[in-house]
Design a protein around this motif. Sequence first.
Motif, PDB file in Angstrom:
ATOM      1  N   PHE A  17       0.836  -1.192   0.000  1.00 41.10           N
ATOM      2  CA  PHE A  17       0.000   0.000   0.000  1.00 41.10           C
ATOM      3  C   PHE A  17       0.876   1.248   0.000  1.00 41.10           C
ATOM      4  CE2 PHE A  17      -3.229  -2.910   1.730  1.00 41.10           C
ATOM      5  CZ  PHE A  17      -4.316  -2.541   0.955  1.00 41.10           C
ATOM      6  N   GLY A  18       0.353   2.337  -0.538  1.00 38.49           N
ATOM      7  CA  GLY A  18       1.040   3.622  -0.467  1.00 38.49           C
ATOM      8  C   GLY A  18       0.855   4.232   0.911  1.00 38.49           C
ATOM      9  N   ASP A  19       1.792   5.056   1.277  1.00 35.23           N
ATOM     10  CA  ASP A  19       1.710   5.803   2.519  1.00 35.23           C
ATOM     11  C   ASP A  19       1.950   7.260   2.158  1.00 35.23           C
ATOM     12  OD1 ASP A  19       2.020   6.934   5.010  1.00 35.23           O
ATOM     13  OD2 ASP A  19       3.318   5.359   5.789  1.00 35.23           O
ATOM     14  N   PRO A  20       0.967   8.143   2.196  1.00 38.55           N
ATOM     15  CA  PRO A  20      -0.268   8.105   2.973  1.00 38.55           C
ATOM     16  C   PRO A  20      -1.539   7.679   2.234  1.00 38.55           C
ATOM     17  CG  PRO A  20       0.083  10.339   2.204  1.00 38.55           C
ATOM     18  CD  PRO A  20       1.190   9.505   1.626  1.00 38.55           C
ATOM     19  N   GLU A  21      -1.438   7.090   1.038  1.00 45.30           N
ATOM     20  CA  GLU A  21      -2.673   6.725   0.336  1.00 45.30           C
ATOM     21  C   GLU A  21      -3.505   5.715   1.135  1.00 45.30           C
ATOM     22  OE1 GLU A  21       0.354   6.908  -1.058  1.00 45.30           O
ATOM     23  OE2 GLU A  21       0.255   7.291  -3.215  1.00 45.30           O
ATOM     24  N   CYS A  22      -2.827   4.790   1.812  1.00 46.10           N
ATOM     25  CA  CYS A  22      -3.534   3.759   2.579  1.00 46.10           C
ATOM     26  C   CYS A  22      -4.462   4.385   3.621  1.00 46.10           C
ATOM     27  CB  CYS A  22      -2.506   2.865   3.259  1.00 46.10           C
ATOM     28  SG  CYS A  22      -3.214   1.452   4.090  1.00 46.10           S
ATOM     29  N   GLN A  23      -4.026   5.495   4.190  1.00 43.16           N
ATOM     30  CA  GLN A  23      -4.824   6.123   5.249  1.00 43.16           C
ATOM     31  C   GLN A  23      -6.184   6.575   4.692  1.00 43.16           C
ATOM     32  OE1 GLN A  23      -1.556   5.994   4.956  1.00 43.16           O
ATOM     33  NE2 GLN A  23      -0.466   7.248   6.436  1.00 43.16           N
ATOM     34  N   VAL A  24      -6.185   7.167   3.503  1.00 47.55           N
ATOM     35  CA  VAL A  24      -7.480   7.597   2.952  1.00 47.55           C
ATOM     36  C   VAL A  24      -8.296   6.408   2.441  1.00 47.55           C
ATOM     37  CG1 VAL A  24      -7.005  10.027   2.502  1.00 47.55           C
ATOM     38  CG2 VAL A  24      -6.309   8.353   0.794  1.00 47.55           C
ATOM     39  N   LEU A  25      -7.619   5.387   1.940  1.00 52.67           N
ATOM     40  CA  LEU A  25      -8.369   4.200   1.495  1.00 52.67           C
ATOM     41  C   LEU A  25      -9.067   3.536   2.678  1.00 52.67           C
ATOM     42  CD1 LEU A  25      -6.063   2.377  -1.098  1.00 52.67           C
ATOM     43  CD2 LEU A  25      -7.771   4.129  -1.498  1.00 52.67           C
ATOM     44  N   MET A  26      -8.348   3.375   3.777  1.00 52.79           N
ATOM     45  CA  MET A  26      -8.963   2.700   4.936  1.00 52.79           C
ATOM     46  C   MET A  26     -10.115   3.540   5.501  1.00 52.79           C
ATOM     47  SD  MET A  26      -7.638  -0.189   5.066  1.00 52.79           S
ATOM     48  CE  MET A  26      -7.070  -0.251   3.373  1.00 52.79           C
ATOM     49  N   MET A  27     -10.013   4.855   5.437  1.00 47.09           N
ATOM     50  CA  MET A  27     -11.120   5.708   5.898  1.00 47.09           C
ATOM     51  C   MET A  27     -12.370   5.487   5.059  1.00 47.09           C
ATOM     52  SD  MET A  27     -10.715   7.707   8.518  1.00 47.09           S
ATOM     53  CE  MET A  27     -11.375   9.357   8.656  1.00 47.09           C
ATOM     54  N   ARG A  28     -12.167   5.203   3.771  1.00 48.92           N
ATOM     55  CA  ARG A  28     -13.324   5.094   2.878  1.00 48.92           C
ATOM     56  C   ARG A  28     -13.865   3.673   2.774  1.00 48.92           C
ATOM     57  NH1 ARG A  28     -12.681   6.505  -2.629  1.00 48.92           N
ATOM     58  NH2 ARG A  28     -14.942   6.471  -2.619  1.00 48.92           N
ATOM     59  N   LEU A  29     -13.143   2.714   3.286  1.00 48.09           N
ATOM     60  CA  LEU A  29     -13.571   1.318   3.137  1.00 48.09           C
ATOM     61  C   LEU A  29     -14.700   1.011   4.111  1.00 48.09           C
ATOM     62  CD1 LEU A  29     -13.002  -1.353   1.710  1.00 48.09           C
ATOM     63  CD2 LEU A  29     -11.392  -1.888   3.540  1.00 48.09           C
ATOM     64  N   LYS A  30     -15.820   0.542   3.573  1.00 51.06           N
ATOM     65  CA  LYS A  30     -16.955   0.157   4.433  1.00 51.06           C
ATOM     66  C   LYS A  30     -16.866  -1.306   4.821  1.00 51.06           C
ATOM     67  CE  LYS A  30     -20.589   1.859   1.996  1.00 51.06           C
ATOM     68  NZ  LYS A  30     -21.933   2.355   1.686  1.00 51.06           N
ATOM     69  N   SER A  31     -16.352  -2.129   3.895  1.00 51.21           N
ATOM     70  CA  SER A  31     -16.312  -3.578   4.148  1.00 51.21           C
ATOM     71  C   SER A  31     -15.201  -3.909   5.131  1.00 51.21           C
ATOM     72  CB  SER A  31     -16.026  -4.326   2.851  1.00 51.21           C
ATOM     73  OG  SER A  31     -16.913  -3.949   1.846  1.00 51.21           O
ATOM     74  N   ASP A  32     -15.289  -5.084   5.684  1.00 49.30           N
ATOM     75  CA  ASP A  32     -14.234  -5.645   6.524  1.00 49.30           C
ATOM     76  C   ASP A  32     -13.009  -5.912   5.644  1.00 49.30           C
ATOM     77  OD1 ASP A  32     -12.666  -7.188   8.205  1.00 49.30           O
ATOM     78  OD2 ASP A  32     -14.326  -8.468   8.880  1.00 49.30           O
ATOM     79  N   ILE A  33     -11.886  -5.321   5.998  1.00 49.63           N
ATOM     80  CA  ILE A  33     -10.673  -5.490   5.173  1.00 49.63           C
ATOM     81  C   ILE A  33     -10.078  -6.889   5.305  1.00 49.63           C
ATOM     82  CG2 ILE A  33      -9.203  -4.509   7.017  1.00 49.63           C
ATOM     83  CD1 ILE A  33      -8.204  -3.780   3.566  1.00 49.63           C
ATOM     84  N   LEU A  34     -10.218  -7.500   6.475  1.00 58.21           N
ATOM     85  CA  LEU A  34      -9.452  -8.723   6.749  1.00 58.21           C
ATOM     86  C   LEU A  34      -9.802  -9.881   5.804  1.00 58.21           C
ATOM     87  CD1 LEU A  34      -7.227  -9.941   8.440  1.00 58.21           C
ATOM     88  CD2 LEU A  34      -8.879 -10.335  10.277  1.00 58.21           C
ATOM     89  N   PRO A  35     -11.099 -10.168   5.554  1.00 60.88           N
ATOM     90  CA  PRO A  35     -11.401 -11.245   4.601  1.00 60.88           C
ATOM     91  C   PRO A  35     -10.839 -10.967   3.209  1.00 60.88           C
ATOM     92  CG  PRO A  35     -13.391 -10.534   5.752  1.00 60.88           C
ATOM     93  CD  PRO A  35     -12.299  -9.593   6.170  1.00 60.88           C
ATOM     94  N   ALA A  36     -10.755  -9.693   2.832  1.00 57.20           N
ATOM     95  CA  ALA A  36     -10.219  -9.358   1.506  1.00 57.20           C
ATOM     96  C   ALA A  36      -8.725  -9.661   1.443  1.00 57.20           C
ATOM     97  CB  ALA A  36     -10.480  -7.883   1.195  1.00 57.20           C
ATOM     98  N   LEU A  37      -8.007  -9.337   2.516  1.00 53.45           N
ATOM     99  CA  LEU A  37      -6.566  -9.606   2.537  1.00 53.45           C
ATOM    100  C   LEU A  37      -6.317 -11.115   2.536  1.00 53.45           C
ATOM    101  CD1 LEU A  37      -5.392  -6.922   5.157  1.00 53.45           C
ATOM    102  CD2 LEU A  37      -5.530  -6.705   2.660  1.00 53.45           C
ATOM    103  N   ILE A  38      -7.153 -11.833   3.276  1.00 47.97           N
ATOM    104  CA  ILE A  38      -7.009 -13.297   3.332  1.00 47.97           C
ATOM    105  C   ILE A  38      -7.325 -13.894   1.951  1.00 47.97           C
ATOM    106  CG2 ILE A  38      -7.945 -15.423   4.342  1.00 47.97           C
ATOM    107  CD1 ILE A  38      -8.415 -13.710   6.938  1.00 47.97           C
ATOM    108  N   ALA A  39      -8.384 -13.397   1.310  1.00 44.33           N
ATOM    109  CA  ALA A  39      -8.750 -13.915  -0.015  1.00 44.33           C
ATOM    110  C   ALA A  39      -7.620 -13.690  -1.015  1.00 44.33           C
ATOM    111  CB  ALA A  39     -10.039 -13.254  -0.499  1.00 44.33           C
ATOM    112  N   ALA A  40      -6.943 -12.550  -0.917  1.00 43.95           N
ATOM    113  CA  ALA A  40      -5.818 -12.276  -1.824  1.00 43.95           C
ATOM    114  C   ALA A  40      -4.692 -13.279  -1.562  1.00 43.95           C
ATOM    115  CB  ALA A  40      -5.315 -10.849  -1.644  1.00 43.95           C
ATOM    116  N   ALA A  41      -4.405 -13.529  -0.291  1.00 45.35           N
ATOM    117  CA  ALA A  41      -3.319 -14.449   0.057  1.00 45.35           C
ATOM    118  C   ALA A  41      -3.660 -15.878  -0.341  1.00 45.35           C
ATOM    119  CB  ALA A  41      -3.043 -14.372   1.559  1.00 45.35           C
ATOM    120  N   ASP A  42      -4.944 -16.167  -0.399  1.00 42.63           N
ATOM    121  CA  ASP A  42      -5.443 -17.533  -0.529  1.00 42.63           C
ATOM    122  C   ASP A  42      -5.922 -17.871  -1.939  1.00 42.63           C
ATOM    123  OD1 ASP A  42      -5.784 -19.808   0.879  1.00 42.63           O
ATOM    124  OD2 ASP A  42      -7.799 -19.342   1.612  1.00 42.63           O
ATOM    125  N   GLY A  43      -5.773 -16.951  -2.892  1.00 44.36           N
ATOM    126  CA  GLY A  43      -6.211 -17.211  -4.265  1.00 44.36           C
ATOM    127  C   GLY A  43      -7.717 -17.213  -4.439  1.00 44.36           C
TER     128      GLY A  43
END
Length: 421
Positions: free
Chosen positions: A287-313
Amino acid sequence: MKVLVVGSGGREHALCWAIAASPLCSRLYCAPGNAGIARDAECVPIAADDIAGIVNFCNDEAIDFVVVGPEGPLVAGLVDRLAEAGIMAFGPRADAAVLEGSKGFTKDLCARYGIPTAAYGRFADAASAKAFVREKGAPIVVKADGLAAGKGVIMAETEEQALSAIDEIFGGKFGAAGAEVVIEEWMIGEEASFFALVDGEHALALATAQDHKRAFDGDTGPNTGGMGAYSPAPVMTQAMIDAVMDRIINPTVAAMHREGREFRGVLFAGLMITDKGPQLIEYNVRFGDPECQVLMMRLKSDILPALIAAADGQLANFDLRWRDEPALTVVVAANGYPGDYKKGTVIGGLDEAGKDGVQVFHAGTAMKDGKVVATGGRVLAVTALGKTIAEAREKAYEAVDRIDWPDGFCRRDIGWRAIGR
Ligand code: AMP
Ligand code: GLY
């Protein structure tokens, strides 16, 4: 599940803040973290580049999932070492992190697969690099091949500047990162940061953002890691996003797959929107820094399942929801940054600043004698949502003004390009 975030910047604070809100996360650690992260996670004193230390910690604490923030440990093979220990992690393995670790690799990949980027040459000695500069003329861009903490790019307005940049790089200014040089055509256009989660085969576009790389107002002064950002970037219309996915992101994911360097993690494309359409400036594998900060502010969904799905194919049928409201973040840095600056100065007013929905993400901070002190160059990222970018900006600057830190400064014009539209 038990999650470890690796890193200590504003990006990692934003990631910890978002992950801590996930019902899937039962315990959150950060190595090494900072004073702000300590509010959302248990900080453990292990450096982000201490690969053996991180693997040992994960084994001892039975960590289920590791999220790696910075590029250094990715390029050095942290995800590979974790995989060998049977620990799942978000981020590319070293053979795919080379997209950020070697600019020459990425340029060659783009050339082989027809991905739009600036014309270039790649050189292992000064004489041939200089001959190329003399043939092409100025303005021209000279880059150290490897990781140089954002300082390895010289925008040469004259031939002389380009030639002396070549001497500096081969003279060892950037150490091993300067063993090779990439020389590029200077592209003209508006820059944007584009992020996609990638699971090896599928890419899911995230929201767009725009960074402010120069230290001072009006985009003047030296380049920094980033002095502020907002999301979305108005230049990134849906048609532009589609073009970037079709011409740049998806071809890169397919190319990496074909090359046996499957990419999993977040692919961060630095783009130049030119009159020929979007062109790739460079890839980052985090992630970019500070881009990540604005992305996380705007994210409504739970981030964790998305990160796991990326790691898990498992991204094929994944979707994320975003707030319509834009977010804007202002970086507060130590006076003198990106040059020399004082450490250990006390920061007050942080609780006052972080109210009414404003998030003060910490970067270079630590607790000392019950007070928050500055320990780095970029120190805080003051982040707000608003109905418009202008409103988000107003809220962010109101919060900045509640912070009592005479030893810090910020740009006063974050968002000018979007607001001027
Ligand atoms: P990089 O570290 O490769 O992202 O480069 C840092 C910054 O230098 C970019 O954000 C751009 O502002 C600028 N830059 C790099 N390469 C080029 C290029 N070929 N043309 C114009 N600007 C560039
Ligand atoms: N803000 C740009 C970067 O993280 O590289």
